[in-house]
Design a protein around this motif. Structure first.
Motif, short mmCIF file in Angstrom:
data_model
loop_
_atom_site.label_atom_id
_atom_site.label_comp_id
_atom_site.label_asym_id
_atom_site.label_seq_id
_atom_site.Cartn_x
_atom_site.Cartn_y
_atom_site.Cartn_z
N ALA A 138 45.82 22.50 35.64
CA ALA A 138 46.13 22.14 37.02
C ALA A 138 46.86 23.27 37.72
CB ALA A 138 46.97 20.87 37.06
N ALA A 139 47.73 23.97 36.99
CA ALA A 139 48.44 25.11 37.57
C ALA A 139 47.46 26.19 38.00
CB ALA A 139 49.45 25.68 36.56
N TYR A 140 46.47 26.45 37.16
CA TYR A 140 45.47 27.48 37.46
C TYR A 140 44.66 27.10 38.70
CZ TYR A 140 42.32 31.32 36.16
OH TYR A 140 41.60 32.49 36.13
N LYS A 141 44.30 25.82 38.78
CA LYS A 141 43.56 25.34 39.95
C LYS A 141 44.45 25.37 41.18
CE LYS A 141 40.31 23.38 42.38
NZ LYS A 141 39.14 24.15 42.80
N PHE A 142 45.70 24.90 41.04
CA PHE A 142 46.61 24.79 42.17
C PHE A 142 46.98 26.16 42.75
CE2 PHE A 142 50.87 24.49 44.01
CZ PHE A 142 50.74 23.42 44.87
N TYR A 143 47.36 27.08 41.87
CA TYR A 143 47.86 28.38 42.33
C TYR A 143 46.75 29.41 42.57
CZ TYR A 143 52.62 26.89 41.22
OH TYR A 143 53.82 26.23 41.18
N CYS A 144 45.71 29.37 41.72
CA CYS A 144 44.69 30.42 41.78
C CYS A 144 43.36 29.92 42.33
CB CYS A 144 44.47 31.01 40.38
SG CYS A 144 45.97 31.65 39.62
N ASP A 145 43.26 28.59 42.55
CA ASP A 145 42.04 27.96 43.03
C ASP A 145 40.85 28.32 42.15
OD1 ASP A 145 40.65 26.25 44.67
OD2 ASP A 145 40.07 27.82 46.10
N LYS A 146 41.08 28.29 40.83
CA LYS A 146 40.02 28.58 39.87
C LYS A 146 40.02 27.49 38.81
CE LYS A 146 40.63 33.63 40.14
NZ LYS A 146 40.99 34.84 39.33
N LYS A 147 38.86 27.23 38.22
CA LYS A 147 38.75 26.32 37.10
C LYS A 147 38.98 27.10 35.81
CE LYS A 147 35.72 22.99 34.81
NZ LYS A 147 34.37 22.36 34.79
N LEU A 148 39.85 26.58 34.95
CA LEU A 148 40.15 27.27 33.70
C LEU A 148 39.05 26.98 32.68
CD1 LEU A 148 41.92 28.97 31.91
CD2 LEU A 148 43.36 26.97 31.46
N GLU A 149 38.15 27.95 32.51
CA GLU A 149 37.11 27.83 31.50
C GLU A 149 37.71 28.15 30.13
OE1 GLU A 149 34.33 26.66 32.39
OE2 GLU A 149 34.32 27.00 34.55
N ASP A 150 37.17 27.53 29.09
CA ASP A 150 37.63 27.78 27.70
C ASP A 150 39.11 27.49 27.53
OD1 ASP A 150 35.07 28.66 26.93
OD2 ASP A 150 35.51 30.67 27.70
N ALA A 151 39.58 26.38 28.16
CA ALA A 151 40.98 25.99 27.94
C ALA A 151 41.23 25.79 26.46
CB ALA A 151 41.27 24.70 28.70
N HIS A 152 42.42 26.15 26.01
CA HIS A 152 42.83 26.11 24.60
C HIS A 152 42.18 27.23 23.79
CE1 HIS A 152 45.04 22.49 25.35
NE2 HIS A 152 43.96 21.87 25.77
N SER A 153 41.55 28.17 24.47
CA SER A 153 41.25 29.46 23.86
C SER A 153 42.46 30.34 24.15
CB SER A 153 39.99 30.07 24.46
OG SER A 153 40.00 31.47 24.37
N ALA A 154 43.02 30.97 23.11
CA ALA A 154 44.27 31.73 23.30
C ALA A 154 44.12 32.79 24.38
CB ALA A 154 44.71 32.38 21.97
N ALA A 167 50.65 34.37 41.08
CA ALA A 167 50.40 33.49 42.22
C ALA A 167 51.66 32.70 42.59
CB ALA A 167 49.24 32.54 41.90
N GLN A 168 52.46 32.32 41.59
CA GLN A 168 53.72 31.63 41.87
C GLN A 168 54.64 32.51 42.70
OE1 GLN A 168 54.81 30.72 37.81
NE2 GLN A 168 54.38 28.55 38.07
N LEU A 169 54.70 33.79 42.37
CA LEU A 169 55.54 34.72 43.12
C LEU A 169 55.05 34.87 44.55
CD1 LEU A 169 56.04 37.39 40.32
CD2 LEU A 169 57.83 35.98 41.32
N ASP A 170 53.75 34.80 44.75
CA ASP A 170 53.20 34.84 46.11
C ASP A 170 53.54 33.59 46.90
OD1 ASP A 170 51.98 37.36 46.06
OD2 ASP A 170 50.19 36.58 45.07
N ARG A 171 53.53 32.44 46.22
CA ARG A 171 53.68 31.16 46.91
C ARG A 171 55.14 30.87 47.27
NH1 ARG A 171 51.01 26.13 47.58
NH2 ARG A 171 49.12 27.11 46.76
N TYR A 172 56.08 31.16 46.36
CA TYR A 172 57.47 30.75 46.56
C TYR A 172 58.33 31.94 46.95
CZ TYR A 172 55.67 26.76 43.92
OH TYR A 172 54.92 25.71 43.49
#
Length: 256
Positions: A138-154, A167-172
């Motif tokens: 959700a963080a990746y979608k919220f901040y970067c507007d991208k879907k995290l493919e291969d989640a739980h791949s290191a 992206a957090q530094l850009d937003r806040y």
């Protein structure tokens, strides 16, 4: 926003045999090393955990016993890994509660005492939870507007964590682009003394136990009036880093 770095920073993620810091082992580690000049290096390595990988863990990260049977053990890669993170700050997602304590445990288990107290430790999950309360996907979608493919791949999780922090530094606007301040103000819910948070500092800066019958009581006081508690902790199922920290406090108090 690019990171304002005084030291190189290593973003990392672990895939493991489970979630018990004391007993479980690393099966994959991915690191993204970012230098102050912006240069980036990504390395991912499978690790033979020298124990069976439970099916419920394999179902999450997709790594099986067969995948790691010919991989090096942590003992074989520990010195190289310690060299890679020497002089670097560390960042991860849920790293302060899990990845860093487990990594420290692996190093101590093979006789390498890596001093994490000298590193700035950035936990992107805690920044996210303090600001938005979500998961990495959700963080990746919220901040970067991208879907995290291969989640739980290191490697995918590591790179996503790096992108989320930028992206957090850009937003806040009130979020400091300073690793020391991020580590101090945003990357721990408690003021941990040991990495697992069994010992913390209270509001007065005093080291206190954070569990059990002595929760909230000063460590130095308990060691003085109930010395058997130290012996019990050293024999009990606590992380090696917690035992090491407790011993340092005990020796410090004895030398006063």
């Amino acid at each position: 926003m690019e990171l304002n770095l005084k030291n190189p920073i290593v973003f990392f993620d672990l895939e493991t045999t489970g979630t018990n810091i004391t007993h479980d082992r690393i099966v994959e580690i991915s690191i993204l090393k970012v230098f102050p000049n912006g240069k980036q290096e990504v390395k991912t390595k499978r690790i033979n955990p020298e124990m069976p990988i439970p099916k419920e863990s394999s179902d999450i990260h997709g790594i099986t016993d067969e995948d790691v049977k010919d991989a090096p053990t942590f003992r074989q890669v520990a010195k190289s890994l310690a060299d890679q993170i020497e002089g670097c700050d560390l960042a991860g997602f849920n790293s302060s509660r899990f990845d860093i304590p487990l990594l420290a445990e692996e190093f101590l288990r093979v006789g390498l005492d890596v001093d994490f107290s000298k590193k700035k430790l950035i936990d992107v999950q805690i920044i996210f939870h303090k600001k938005e309360q979500r998961t990495l996907e959700a963080a990746y979608k919220f901040y970067c507007d991208k879907k995290l493919e291969d989640a739980h791949s290191a490697e995918a999780d590591t790179i996503a964590t790096f992108e989320v922090l930028k992206a957090q530094l850009d937003r806040y606007e009130d979020l400091p682009n300073d690793m020391a301040k991020l580590a101090e103000d945003y990357s721990f819910f408690n003021n941990n003394v040991d990495l697992a948070g069994r010992i913390i500092k209270n509001e007065n800066g005093i080291e206190v136990f954070n569990f059990g019958k002595h929760k909230g009581k000063p460590v130095s006081e308990i060691l003085r009036i109930e010395p058997s508690f130290y012996a019990w902790m050293m024999d009990a199922d606590f992380p090696l880093n917690t035992k090491q920290t407790l011993t340092k406090i005990k020796l410090r108090e004895m030398n006063k």
